[in-house]
Design a protein around this motif. Structure first.
Motif: not given
Lengths: 207, 196
Positions: A50-56, A81-83, A108-109, A132-137
């Motif tokens: 999760p920390v390997s990409g700036l976007d994440h 909700a996110f995890p 986009t997230s 938040v849930g939509f982008f989490a997928i």
């Protein structure tokens, strides 16, 4: 009995010891006692992903920041909700179920959540959670498809959920600045930067 | 004379030691400690036990007390059944689905009825105990190892459930719900992993 140095020198010596021990504890080689193949690799791979990409990172920090701006109960509902939804996306990725536009969704997230922080948007809780849930997928799907072949499934999953949760916690901690007027401005600037970076990622994803 | 009693007693104890029994194999207690370390080094079982303890803690003192006995006993009974099997058994999909359910219930904080929590615990404990029993039958763990496992679960449930019951500030209850969401999320990922 003579004392060992004067009190300030002793205090200085203690500080040096603390620093030395901290350095030793953080020295990565000292922790790699026995690395059974696949086990430590799985946990660390999961935590690093999760920390390997700036976007994440931007998206997950933005979730924490936005939750802090919205206050209770959003401050813990969004990081719950996110995890969970991310894990659903991860499950889809692991099972080989396709999801189109993953990179666009991730970019986009960052843009959308950064904009929410910039505008201090206050939608109803259910809408914020759905967004938040939509982008989490998308994030979860990306993690699920990118896992290394030799990683231990359980430890990888634990690592990546924990790292995600800790990123949210960092976002919430930074979001505590919201209590002060200057802090609110700083958060909105941070949201603007996240949104701008998201636009750049989106440009690259579409290009 | 009175003041000399303590140093003299200490000297006598130090000089009259028997063997330190460093190698547990000779004492027969090795499998018991193997059982303890098995639980502590099995993240899937540890997550499930943690989730159930948090769930029971959310349900209150009565629910926690019921879980304290139900889970280790169910685990032990499952283990005894498994001891009579000839091959090791593992049910990764069922195990991960259980984590999803337990984690989701903790995340929702619905104050689930004690009967539901105990039923979940009974099923979870029996299932994992059975799996442990089949492994114990193929190795040196045996009944002693199962006792070690049950004892560890008893202690873990006691500590975690009591800790959860004692939480008062709202933010601490929110933290418990977040922990539940993490357990459910890990369960979802494990399900995907098992089905890939």
């Amino acid at each position: 009995m003579q004392r060992c140095g004067s009190p300030p020198e002793l205090k200085h010596w203690h500080l040096r010891c603390v620093w030395f021990l901290t350095l030793v504890a953080l020295w990565p080689v000292s922790a790699w006692a026995h690395v059974e193949s696949g086990q430590a690799g799985g946990l660390l791979s999961g935590m690093v992903h999760p920390v390997s990409g700036l976007d994440h990172v931007l998206a997950m920090l933005a979730v924490g920041l936005w939750g802090a701006q919205l206050g209770a109960p959003a401050v813990w509902v969004l990081p719950v909700a996110f995890p969970m939804v991310m894990a659903l996306g991860g499950m889809m990725g692991l099972m080989g179920l396709g999801l189109s536009g993953v990179e666009v969704g991730i970019a986009t997230s960052a843009m959308a959540l950064g904009t929410m922080v910039l505008l201090e948007a206050r939608p109803p809780l259910w809408l914020a959670t759905v967004l938040v849930g939509f982008f989490a997928i998308f994030h979860g799907h990306a993690h699920g498809t990118e896992l290394p072949e030799d990683a231990s499934g359980l430890l990888y999953s634990m690592g990546f959920v924990i790292a995600t949760g800790l990123l949210h916690a960092c976002g919430i901690a930074i979001g505590l600045l919201h209590r002060w007027p200057a802090g609110r401005v700083a958060l909105r600037c941070g949201g603007a930067m996240a949104a701008a970076t998201g636009v750049r990622f989106l440009w690259r994803a579409l290009g | 004379m009175k003041r000399a009693v303590y140093p003299l007693s200490l000297a006598w104890l130090l000089l009259s030691t028997a063997q330190a029994q460093a190698h547990l194999v000779t004492t027969g207690l090795g499998p018991f400690y193997d059982g303890i370390s098995h639980v502590l080094l099995s993240p899937d079982e540890l997550l499930g036990v943690t989730g159930l303890a948090l769930l029971a803690g959310q349900g209150g003192v009565r629910c926690s007390r019921l879980l304290l006995w139900t889970l280790p006993v169910a685990w032990m009974l499952g283990g005894l059944l498994g001891l009579h099997q000839s091959a090791a058994v593992s049910l990764p999909v069922v195990s991960s689905l259980a984590l999803i359910v337990i984690g989701a219930l903790v995340a929702c904080d619905w104050r689930v009825q004690a009967a539901v929590v105990i039923s979940l615990a009974g099923m979870f404990g029996a299932l994992h105990g059975y799996g442990n029993g089949t492994v114990a039958a193929q190795s040196t763990l045996g009944m002693t190892g199962l006792l070690g496992i049950s004892a560890t679960i008893f202690v873990l449930v006691a500590l975690l459930a009591a800790f959860t019951v004692s939480l008062r500030p709202l933010w601490t209850r929110a933290a418990v719900r977040v922990a539940g969401s993490w357990i459910a999320a890990i369960g979802l990922l494990l399900t995907g992993w098992a089905l890939r």
